[in-house]
Design an enzyme around this catalytic site. Structure first.
Site, PDB file in Angstrom:
ATOM      1  N   ASP A  59     -31.115   5.458  24.387  1.00  0.00           N
ATOM      2  CA  ASP A  59     -31.117   4.472  23.309  1.00  0.00           C
ATOM      3  C   ASP A  59     -31.052   5.214  21.980  1.00  0.00           C
ATOM      4  OD1 ASP A  59     -31.589   2.645  25.323  1.00  0.00           O
ATOM      5  OD2 ASP A  59     -33.393   1.791  24.415  1.00  0.00           O
ATOM      6  N   HIS A  76     -30.992   9.948  30.212  1.00  0.00           N
ATOM      7  CA  HIS A  76     -30.481   9.688  31.553  1.00  0.00           C
ATOM      8  C   HIS A  76     -29.092  10.291  31.746  1.00  0.00           C
ATOM      9  CE1 HIS A  76     -33.581   6.589  32.762  1.00  0.00           C
ATOM     10  NE2 HIS A  76     -33.819   6.732  31.460  1.00  0.00           N
ATOM     11  N   SER A 120     -35.585  13.138  19.101  1.00  0.00           N
ATOM     12  CA  SER A 120     -34.588  13.980  18.462  1.00  0.00           C
ATOM     13  C   SER A 120     -33.188  13.514  18.838  1.00  0.00           C
ATOM     14  CB  SER A 120     -34.795  15.445  18.815  1.00  0.00           C
ATOM     15  OG  SER A 120     -33.901  16.242  18.081  1.00  0.00           O
TER      16      SER A 120
END
Length: 283
Positions: free
Chosen positions: A95, A151, A249
């Protein structure tokens, strides 16, 4: 000089003056604390400041987490994110928002506004970087409010991880536009894969007050101040968790030349969510 320009210059100067690693270690100790008073105060303040959406979290009660770190790296409901399972789809690893996306031109990765860095600098090893010299890259910035697990963008076998020591500049639009080679200077963990279309890399980049980087293969990274290469033989499917940030980050995805293309609607500042189609195979 305007007030805004002066504030920017002071912020950038502070990046060099602040003891980056020492500050990050102190923050890391607070973030890992399981003292109920400490962790509850920090979690409540953070949740209020950044408007964290707990409705999609597997554990909705923020104060049920044992530490701020556990809260920050919280898992989501299984229905919160959908992985594009189409065989040709390359999905977003996290995200956040696109910092930059596009082609690697003669070994150079575009950073922002006239700033770039070489893929060799980013990977930290010329031989391991070679397959990506004219490939494709996507840089995804994870803000404090975002879900902070990274992911797999595509099916692959993890073959190497390379810890690259470095600085810990803050990562944001101002530093991206003004700190030369930002992502290739900060501490990072490089994850390298064999896939059905060639080599793939996912680089987890640290930043100031990031309390740690963790991968499924290495566990939580222990900074040593030197390059550390590890070999692996771990198959991971698209959408599987690869790693996580303890405070956020940036994740950078790299592919070889002429094997895939990014979807045209994505550009700098585009909002993205983990699992959505970010690109597609062309090979």
């Amino acid at each position: 000089m305007s007030l805004k320009s002066l504030q920017k210059q002071l912020f950038l100067k502070a990046q060099d003056l602040v003891p980056q690693h020492q500050l990050s270690r102190v923050v890391g100790k607070v973030a890992a604390s399981e003292n109920k008073i400490v962790k509850n105060v920090v979690i409540q303040a953070f949740k209020a400041k950044y408007g964290i959406d707990m409705s999609i979290a597997e554990q909705k009660n923020a104060l049920k987490y044992k530490s701020f770190n556990e809260f920050f790296t919280r898992s989501l409901k299984t229905t919160a994110r959908q992985i594009d399972t189409a065989q040709e789809a390359v999905v977003c690893p996290a995200d956040g928002a696109i910092s930059q996306i596009g082609a690697i031109v003669e070994g150079d990765v575009f950073q922002a506004k006239g700033q770039s860095f070489s893929v060799e600098q980013l990977i930290g090893d010329p031989k391991l970087a070679m397959p990506f010299k004219n490939g494709q890259f996507a840089t995804v910035y994870l803000s404090p409010k975002d879900y902070h697990r990274v992911h797999m963008p595509f099916d692959g076998k993890l073959t190497e991880t390379l810890y690259v020591p470095g600085e810990l500049f803050s990562v944001n639009q101002v530093t991206a536009e003004n700190v030369s080679g930002l992502f290739a200077r900060n501490e990072r963990m490089v994850c390298l894969f064999d896939t059905s279309i060639g080599r793939m890399a996912v680089v987890l980049v640290g930043a100031m007050i990031v309390a740690g980087i963790e991968t499924v293969a290495t566990g939580k990274v222990k900074p040593t101040g030197r390059l550390e290469l590890q070999h692996h033989d771990l198959a991971l499917n698209k959408g599987d968790e690869l790693g996580r940030f303890y405070l956020g980050s940036t994740a950078i995805v790299l592919f070889e030349q002429d094997v895939m293309a990014w979807e045209e609607q994505f550009k700098a500042q585009s909002a993205v969510v983990m699992g959505e189609r970010l690109g597609h195979l062309t090979k």
